[in-house]
Design an enzyme around this catalytic site. Structure first.
Site, PDB file in Angstrom:
ATOM      1  N   SER A  45       0.823  -1.204   0.000  1.00 41.05           N
ATOM      2  CA  SER A  45       0.000   0.000   0.000  1.00 41.05           C
ATOM      3  C   SER A  45       0.860   1.258   0.000  1.00 41.05           C
ATOM      4  CB  SER A  45      -0.910   0.018   1.233  1.00 41.05           C
ATOM      5  OG  SER A  45      -0.129   0.005   2.429  1.00 41.05           O
ATOM      6  N   HIS A  53      -3.620  -4.083  -4.972  1.00 43.77           N
ATOM      7  CA  HIS A  53      -3.834  -3.491  -3.653  1.00 43.77           C
ATOM      8  C   HIS A  53      -5.269  -3.708  -3.206  1.00 43.77           C
ATOM      9  CE1 HIS A  53      -4.165   0.235  -0.898  1.00 43.77           C
ATOM     10  NE2 HIS A  53      -3.766  -0.820  -0.215  1.00 43.77           N
ATOM     11  N   GLU A  95      -7.042  -1.989  -6.376  1.00 45.21           N
ATOM     12  CA  GLU A  95      -6.260  -1.145  -7.269  1.00 45.21           C
ATOM     13  C   GLU A  95      -5.253  -2.038  -8.013  1.00 45.21           C
ATOM     14  OE1 GLU A  95      -6.054   3.170  -5.087  1.00 45.21           O
ATOM     15  OE2 GLU A  95      -4.824   1.568  -4.222  1.00 45.21           O
ATOM     16  N   ASN A 145      -4.972   6.425  -1.523  1.00 45.95           N
ATOM     17  CA  ASN A 145      -4.144   7.066  -0.495  1.00 45.95           C
ATOM     18  C   ASN A 145      -3.517   8.372  -0.971  1.00 45.95           C
ATOM     19  OD1 ASN A 145      -4.532   5.379   1.724  1.00 45.95           O
ATOM     20  ND2 ASN A 145      -3.032   3.907   0.982  1.00 45.95           N
TER      21      ASN A 145
END
Length: 519
Positions: free
Chosen positions: A139, A160, A172, A210
């Site tokens: 991540s 991910h 992802e 993120n």
């Protein structure tokens, strides 16, 4: 219409590249929470699954734990008993990496350490076939860097998953610098076949979620640091007006302040300390004090037994005006006009520049990036953006110190007449929801323009990955790209660090929006 399907030539390639067949072995290296979750997803989808862990006995423990998870699914009626037996029969622990030789896909979910991951994949490359897809669930690390030492980096991708992997739909699919498009397409098709919603993403710090999500935390922390409002009130504003599932303070307490701050710092460092990602000093002090959230019993809030959660500041009841004057179009706040009328408030309309004038002289202005005191002697009260004014249960107001109490009470009473609770915060430019949405839209537009992902995939990722009420680019279309640019431009004038300078991507969308409206 939002879709995760590739377009044009990419769609043709997606149709030509077969996903990993369900008869093929999927191997998972690392048997912690995430590793077990990924293994469960592949197992329930019908694959033979092999679990490997470098710690002796851990793989066998994970097999037993997964069998117990499947038992609970049967008890809840979410899995047939026969399917459970078949799945357990396909699940095996591997004592050494050599037992993964026939895997078509190997997914890694081990410690977030670049050197350790590189060693693992170098060892795997000596074992598996050249057509095996190798995937990392990292991540925070660069997919490109992890694959850098491989003989065949083209078959390496990032997958991910979000925790808990069996429940959350988003994955992802990250392409590193050397990733072959066919490998990414194969991985995409495979996780889609597992019932997940994959989004394509280039290898960038934070990937999509993120990276784009940083302002949700950062702007709340900034408002708190400036003394604009307390954590409970900021959380309430973003939940009850913004429509977010949780407020940033309660969410970071759940995630862990150390974990959230580490991700923020990692993204900031990876972008060479770009001011748009600057970490919060207040959060750093919280981490240094050991108040990490729920896991330590105290973060922004106390979780000790019997501790009461602080309530958001809520204005006392006030009398509503009998009538108001609405000048011009209120933009994203235009639905308020109908709500005022439904509440029995007489509404007169005139041409103007988009504000509400109250009988006592107060002018209500949607958050615009300016402070109320900058309007001189005018009695100005800003009101914050809401995702849906009809469904919002709270409205946030902001005004300068020294405003006449009766004038402020009239503004409070107006929104209370709609059945809303009202919070009055300090004179904070951009307020809470409006500046957060503008910054989310800015980072989303920038990510799209830099080729990180498509606009559709960015919006999908933010809705499914972090439960936003709308994708940031979709929301920007409602809020107005020009309005978002104007708000950020005003903030940039007041905080000239570069943090709020609108990205080229957002500015471009603002000009395009202006062109469409002028036709």
């Amino acid at each position: 219409m939002t879709t995760n399907e590739p377009a044009g030539g990419e769609r043709d390639r997606a149709e030509a590249v077969e996903p990993v067949g369900r008869h093929r072995v999927v191997a998972v290296v690392g048997t912690g929470t995430m590793g077990q979750g990924i293994a469960q997803v592949a197992l329930v989808a019908g694959h033979p699954v092999r679990l490997y862990d470098s710690a002796p006995g851990r793989a066998e423990e994970a097999v037993a734990a997964l069998a117990a998870r499947l038992d609970r699914l049967v008890e809840k009626g979410r899995l047939d008993a026969g399917a459970r037996e078949a799945a357990v029969g396909r699940l095996h622990a591997a004592g050494e990496l050599a037992e993964l030789a026939d895997a078509a896909l190997v997914a890694e979910a081990i410690v977030e350490d670049l050197a350790v991951k590189r060693r693992l994949f170098a060892d795997l490359e000596e074992v598996v076939g050249d057509d095996t897809v190798l995937a990392t669930n990292t991540s925070s690390l660069s997919v490109t860097a992890i694959a850098g030492g491989l003989r065949l980096p083209g078959r390496f991708v990032g997958l991910h998953f979000f925790n808990p992997a069996p429940l959350l739909p988003l994955v992802e699919v990250v392409s590193g610098f050397a990733t072959d498009p066919d490998a990414a397409t194969r991985a995409y098709g495979t996780v889609k076949g597992w019932g997940k919603t994959p989004v394509r993403c280039a290898d960038t710090p934070g990937f999509i979620v993120n990276r784009v999500a940083r302002p949700f935390y950062a702007e709340a922390l900034r408002v708190h640091e400036e003394g604009g409002a307390d954590p409970a009130t900021i959380d309430a504003a973003l939940r009850e007006s913004g429509g977010f599932r949780m407020g940033p303070f309660e969410l970071t307490d759940l995630i862990g302040q150390d974990v959230n701050e580490a991700v923020t710092r990692s993204v900031w460092d990876s972008f060479h300390q770009d001011p748009k990602f600057t970490p919060s000093l207040a959060q750093r002090r919280l981490v240094e004090s050991g108040r990490l959230g729920r896991k330590t019993g105290h973060g922004w809030f106390s979780y000790a037994e019997g501790a009461e959660r602080p309530e958001p500041h809520t204005a006392p009841p006030a009398k509503a005006p009998e009538g108001i004057l609405v000048r011009g179009d209120l933009g994203p706040a235009e639905p308020l006009v109908g709500l005022f009328e439904e509440a029995g408030i007489k509404v007169r309309r005139k041409k103007g520049n988009g504000l509400v004038k109250l009988p006592g002289g107060v002018r209500l202005v949607l958050a615009d990036g300016e402070s109320s005191f900058e309007y001189g002697h005018e009695e100005i009260v800003h009101f914050d953006l809401a995702h849906d004014y009809a469904r919002a249960s709270r409205i946030v107001l902001s005004t300068r110190e020294g405003i006449a109490p009766d004038a402020l009470a009239e503004a409070v009473g107006l929104f209370q007449a709609l059945g809303k609770q009202v919070s009055v915060i300090g004179d904070v430019p951009g307020m809470i929801v409006a500046r957060t949405v503008a910054m989310l839209a800015d980072l989303a537009a920038d990510a799209v323009d830099r080729g990180v992902a498509t606009a559709e995939d960015v919006d999908t990722a933010m809705r499914l990955g972090v439960n936003y009420p709308a994708g940031p680019l979709e929301w920007a279309g409602t809020f107005g790209h020009r309005r978002a640019c104007s708000l950020l431009g005003a903030l940039h004038e007041r905080y000239p660090t570069g943090r709020y300078a609108p990205s080229v991507g957002l500015v471009r969308r603002g000009y395009a929006e202006e062109g469409r409206e002028s036709r």
